[in-house]
Design a protein around this motif. Structure first.
Motif, PDB file in Angstrom:
ATOM      1  N   ILE A  72      14.029  69.050  30.578  1.00 15.55           N
ATOM      2  CA  ILE A  72      13.370  67.762  30.339  1.00 15.55           C
ATOM      3  C   ILE A  72      12.366  67.914  29.213  1.00 15.55           C
ATOM      4  CG2 ILE A  72      13.680  66.962  32.714  1.00 15.55           C
ATOM      5  CD1 ILE A  72      10.747  67.560  33.257  1.00 15.55           C
ATOM      6  N   THR A  73      12.184  66.829  28.454  1.00 12.03           N
ATOM      7  CA  THR A  73      11.150  66.795  27.418  1.00 12.03           C
ATOM      8  C   THR A  73      10.712  65.356  27.224  1.00 12.03           C
ATOM      9  OG1 THR A  73      10.575  67.524  25.165  1.00 12.03           O
ATOM     10  CG2 THR A  73      12.752  66.533  25.478  1.00 12.03           C
ATOM     11  N   GLY A  74       9.513  65.168  26.716  1.00  5.96           N
ATOM     12  CA  GLY A  74       8.977  63.828  26.520  1.00  5.96           C
ATOM     13  C   GLY A  74       8.791  63.513  25.054  1.00  5.96           C
ATOM     14  N   GLY A  75       9.040  62.241  24.670  1.00  2.80           N
ATOM     15  CA  GLY A  75       8.860  61.804  23.293  1.00  2.80           C
ATOM     16  C   GLY A  75       8.935  60.297  23.190  1.00  2.80           C
ATOM     17  N   ASP A  76       8.865  59.803  21.951  1.00  2.00           N
ATOM     18  CA  ASP A  76       8.919  58.362  21.716  1.00  2.00           C
ATOM     19  C   ASP A  76      10.213  58.037  20.988  1.00  2.00           C
ATOM     20  OD1 ASP A  76       8.351  55.698  21.382  1.00  2.00           O
ATOM     21  OD2 ASP A  76       6.964  55.997  19.722  1.00  2.00           O
ATOM     22  N   ALA A  88      12.852  70.502  22.899  1.00  5.95           N
ATOM     23  CA  ALA A  88      11.460  70.103  22.665  1.00  5.95           C
ATOM     24  C   ALA A  88      11.464  68.920  21.714  1.00  5.95           C
ATOM     25  CB  ALA A  88      10.652  71.256  22.088  1.00  5.95           C
ATOM     26  N   ALA A  89      10.934  67.793  22.154  1.00  9.88           N
ATOM     27  CA  ALA A  89      10.813  66.629  21.284  1.00  9.88           C
ATOM     28  C   ALA A  89       9.476  66.695  20.552  1.00  9.88           C
ATOM     29  CB  ALA A  89      10.904  65.343  22.099  1.00  9.88           C
ATOM     30  N   GLY A  90       9.465  66.214  19.306  1.00 12.62           N
ATOM     31  CA  GLY A  90       8.230  66.214  18.541  1.00 12.62           C
ATOM     32  C   GLY A  90       8.361  65.395  17.277  1.00 12.62           C
ATOM     33  N   GLU A  91       7.304  65.371  16.512  1.00 19.03           N
ATOM     34  CA  GLU A  91       7.255  64.652  15.238  1.00 19.03           C
ATOM     35  C   GLU A  91       7.517  65.662  14.122  1.00 19.03           C
ATOM     36  OE1 GLU A  91       3.962  62.283  12.557  1.00 19.03           O
ATOM     37  OE2 GLU A  91       3.691  62.304  14.736  1.00 19.03           O
ATOM     38  N   ASN A 145       8.573  60.251   9.936  1.00 21.31           N
ATOM     39  CA  ASN A 145       7.988  59.044  10.510  1.00 21.31           C
ATOM     40  C   ASN A 145       6.872  59.416  11.483  1.00 21.31           C
ATOM     41  OD1 ASN A 145       9.121  59.708  13.025  1.00 21.31           O
ATOM     42  ND2 ASN A 145      10.941  58.457  12.697  1.00 21.31           N
ATOM     43  N   ASP A 146       6.323  58.419  12.155  1.00 22.80           N
ATOM     44  CA  ASP A 146       5.150  58.633  13.006  1.00 22.80           C
ATOM     45  C   ASP A 146       5.496  58.689  14.486  1.00 22.80           C
ATOM     46  OD1 ASP A 146       3.448  58.653  10.803  1.00 22.80           O
ATOM     47  OD2 ASP A 146       3.219  56.466  10.828  1.00 22.80           O
ATOM     48  N   TRP A 147       6.784  58.930  14.827  1.00 23.24           N
ATOM     49  CA  TRP A 147       7.189  58.945  16.221  1.00 23.24           C
ATOM     50  C   TRP A 147       7.688  60.331  16.620  1.00 23.24           C
ATOM     51  CZ3 TRP A 147       9.059  55.099  12.858  1.00 23.24           C
ATOM     52  CH2 TRP A 147       8.420  53.856  12.994  1.00 23.24           C
ATOM     53  N   GLU A 148       7.444  60.675  17.857  1.00 25.22           N
ATOM     54  CA  GLU A 148       7.945  61.947  18.409  1.00 25.22           C
ATOM     55  C   GLU A 148       9.380  61.741  18.870  1.00 25.22           C
ATOM     56  OE1 GLU A 148       5.189  60.411  19.342  1.00 25.22           O
ATOM     57  OE2 GLU A 148       3.473  61.768  19.136  1.00 25.22           O
ATOM     58  N   ASP A 149      10.282  61.566  17.890  1.00 25.49           N
ATOM     59  CA  ASP A 149      11.673  61.228  18.200  1.00 25.49           C
ATOM     60  C   ASP A 149      12.665  62.236  17.634  1.00 25.49           C
ATOM     61  OD1 ASP A 149      11.430  60.664  15.507  1.00 25.49           O
ATOM     62  OD2 ASP A 149      12.253  58.631  15.623  1.00 25.49           O
ATOM     63  N   ASP A 150      12.187  63.415  17.293  1.00 28.42           N
ATOM     64  CA  ASP A 150      13.045  64.466  16.755  1.00 28.42           C
ATOM     65  C   ASP A 150      13.237  65.519  17.839  1.00 28.42           C
ATOM     66  OD1 ASP A 150      12.818  63.140  14.205  1.00 28.42           O
ATOM     67  OD2 ASP A 150      10.840  64.066  14.035  1.00 28.42           O
ATOM     68  N   LEU A 151      14.493  65.888  18.091  1.00 25.25           N
ATOM     69  CA  LEU A 151      14.823  66.763  19.208  1.00 25.25           C
ATOM     70  C   LEU A 151      15.233  68.143  18.712  1.00 25.25           C
ATOM     71  CD1 LEU A 151      15.179  66.952  22.300  1.00 25.25           C
ATOM     72  CD2 LEU A 151      17.578  66.312  21.944  1.00 25.25           C
ATOM     73  N   PHE A 152      14.473  69.148  19.112  1.00 27.44           N
ATOM     74  CA  PHE A 152      14.741  70.554  18.800  1.00 27.44           C
ATOM     75  C   PHE A 152      15.547  71.136  19.957  1.00 27.44           C
ATOM     76  CE2 PHE A 152      13.693  74.985  19.453  1.00 27.44           C
ATOM     77  CZ  PHE A 152      13.586  75.555  18.199  1.00 27.44           C
ATOM     78  N   GLY A 211      22.551  81.222  20.138  1.00 30.47           N
ATOM     79  CA  GLY A 211      21.512  81.511  19.163  1.00 30.47           C
ATOM     80  C   GLY A 211      21.339  80.443  18.103  1.00 30.47           C
ATOM     81  N   GLU A 212      22.241  79.470  18.043  1.00 33.52           N
ATOM     82  CA  GLU A 212      22.069  78.386  17.083  1.00 33.52           C
ATOM     83  C   GLU A 212      20.827  77.573  17.438  1.00 33.52           C
ATOM     84  OE1 GLU A 212      24.440  74.465  15.292  1.00 33.52           O
ATOM     85  OE2 GLU A 212      25.457  75.826  16.665  1.00 33.52           O
ATOM     86  N   VAL A 213      20.117  77.139  16.403  1.00 31.89           N
ATOM     87  CA  VAL A 213      18.953  76.255  16.581  1.00 31.89           C
ATOM     88  C   VAL A 213      19.223  74.997  15.779  1.00 31.89           C
ATOM     89  CG1 VAL A 213      16.487  75.943  16.228  1.00 31.89           C
ATOM     90  CG2 VAL A 213      17.365  78.174  16.936  1.00 31.89           C
ATOM     91  N   THR A 214      19.129  73.859  16.443  1.00 31.23           N
ATOM     92  CA  THR A 214      19.497  72.581  15.850  1.00 31.23           C
ATOM     93  C   THR A 214      18.362  71.589  15.998  1.00 31.23           C
ATOM     94  OG1 THR A 214      21.779  73.002  16.569  1.00 31.23           O
ATOM     95  CG2 THR A 214      21.273  70.791  15.822  1.00 31.23           C
ATOM     96  N   MET A 215      18.172  70.767  14.979  1.00 31.86           N
ATOM     97  CA  MET A 215      17.248  69.644  15.058  1.00 31.86           C
ATOM     98  C   MET A 215      18.043  68.355  14.931  1.00 31.86           C
ATOM     99  SD  MET A 215      13.904  68.894  15.182  1.00 31.86           S
ATOM    100  CE  MET A 215      13.058  70.280  14.409  1.00 31.86           C
ATOM    101  N   TYR A 216      17.773  67.404  15.834  1.00 26.37           N
ATOM    102  CA  TYR A 216      18.371  66.078  15.758  1.00 26.37           C
ATOM    103  C   TYR A 216      17.257  65.102  15.378  1.00 26.37           C
ATOM    104  CZ  TYR A 216      22.394  68.174  18.083  1.00 26.37           C
ATOM    105  OH  TYR A 216      23.465  68.972  18.387  1.00 26.37           O
ATOM    106  N   GLY A 217      17.219  64.752  14.084  1.00 29.21           N
ATOM    107  CA  GLY A 217      16.144  63.908  13.586  1.00 29.21           C
ATOM    108  C   GLY A 217      16.336  62.454  13.933  1.00 29.21           C
ATOM    109  N   ASN A 218      15.226  61.802  14.307  1.00 27.15           N
ATOM    110  CA  ASN A 218      15.228  60.366  14.621  1.00 27.15           C
ATOM    111  C   ASN A 218      16.228  60.027  15.728  1.00 27.15           C
ATOM    112  OD1 ASN A 218      13.365  60.101  12.497  1.00 27.15           O
ATOM    113  ND2 ASN A 218      14.983  59.709  11.018  1.00 27.15           N
TER     114      ASN A 218
END
Length: 296
Positions: A161-165, A221-224, A228-235, A241-248
């Protein structure tokens, strides 16, 4: 990042969905907060971050295996965390003692779920499936527990679980953070505006990969992390071992994918197939989006 050997490191972002570069050639910046050690290797169970102490920087909250919960304020590249059981930092804050009920906590998501603009509220998933919320966590303790879901079988299968906007409606006046859940089945769900609606209104987030791939998510982990100004990017850190970011990212769609770290070398050879099924599918053991696409 807490590593398997107990090392804890900090990676600054570039505000463009990636790691901040330039500290070493072709490598992201890295600050070691704790050298490899048994304390974080054996005893750190759940780790989250938020602004609990009221300073300008984010703090680290650690739930230890024995139920103790500790806050380390104002984490930055100069912070040095403890590395042994008998080492305690001068500013270390214990908000739950050893052998407390917190030894039954199985997931923690920090966010803005109450009435102020600080990310100092916690949503906790317990071993029996109960989900509760604590608001305005600070150095004085864990406050105002509210039950969002009674003990149940469904929430026992919430893996991460993680929290964001993710719906973009949170601001300093109305903090409406959402809860994102990856289930043991690989389904990804969003619960919007937990401050108002609890965890009753579920939206299933469409993903580009199969649910089987998301069973291999190990850290979210969700974060900014974007522009933009929202914590809507998902790490996401995957089992290969792959590390992915899903922006917006939004409730209606997973965001644009950025691969920050490719899968470990040696994975991804195309396996033989029999009646449409692979005999030795690498994704049966470890997986991530890039490996999934190479082998399916």
């Amino acid at each position: 990042m807490r590593w398997d050997d107990g090392e804890v490191t900090l990676y600054p972002g570039d505000q463009n969905f990636g790691f901040h570069p330039g500290c070493q050639k072709d490598m992201p910046c890295e600050a070691q907060l704790a050298k490899p050690n048994d304390l974080f290797k054996k005893y750190a169970d759940l780790i989250t971050s938020g602004d609990y102490a009221g300073g300008a920087a984010y703090d680290l909250l650690v739930k230890w295996v024995d139920g103790e919960v500790t806050i380390y304020p104002d984490i930055d590249q100069n912070t040095k965390l403890p590395t042994s059981l008998d080492q305690h930092l001068p500013n270390e804050i214990t908000v739950a003692p050893a052998n407390s009920v917190w030894k039954y906590a199985r997931g923690i998501a920090t966010g803005k779920y109450a009435g102020n603009r600080w990310p100092d509220d916690l949503i906790v998933r317990w071993s029996d499936g109960e989900v509760t919320k604590y608001v305005d966590v600070d150095g004085a303790g864990l406050h105002a527990e509210e039950q969002l879901a009674a003990p149940n079988d469904l929430w026992q299968s919430a893996a991460l679980i993680t929290g964001g906007d993710f719906d973009g409606d949170s601001n300093d006046t109305t903090p409406n953070h959402d809860l994102l859940v990856v289930w043991t089945s690989g389904k990804v769900s969003m619960y919007p505006d937990v401050r108002v609606g609890g965890v009753r209104s579920e939206t299933v987030v469409p993903t580009a990969e199969s649910n089987d791939t998301w069973t291999h998510a190990r850290v979210i982990a969700a974060g900014e992390y974007g522009m933009n100004d929202w914590e809507d990017d998902l790490f996401v850190r995957w089992s290969d071992g792959e590390v992915t970011m899903y922006g917006n990212t939004q409730a209606t769609a997973m965001g644009r994918e950025y691969v920050l770290v490719p899968p470990l070398p040696g994975f991804g050879a195309i396996a033989p197939t029999v009646v449409g099924r692979r005999l030795d599918d690498p994704c049966a053991i470890v997986c991530g989006p890039e490996l999934y696409r190479r082998t399916h």
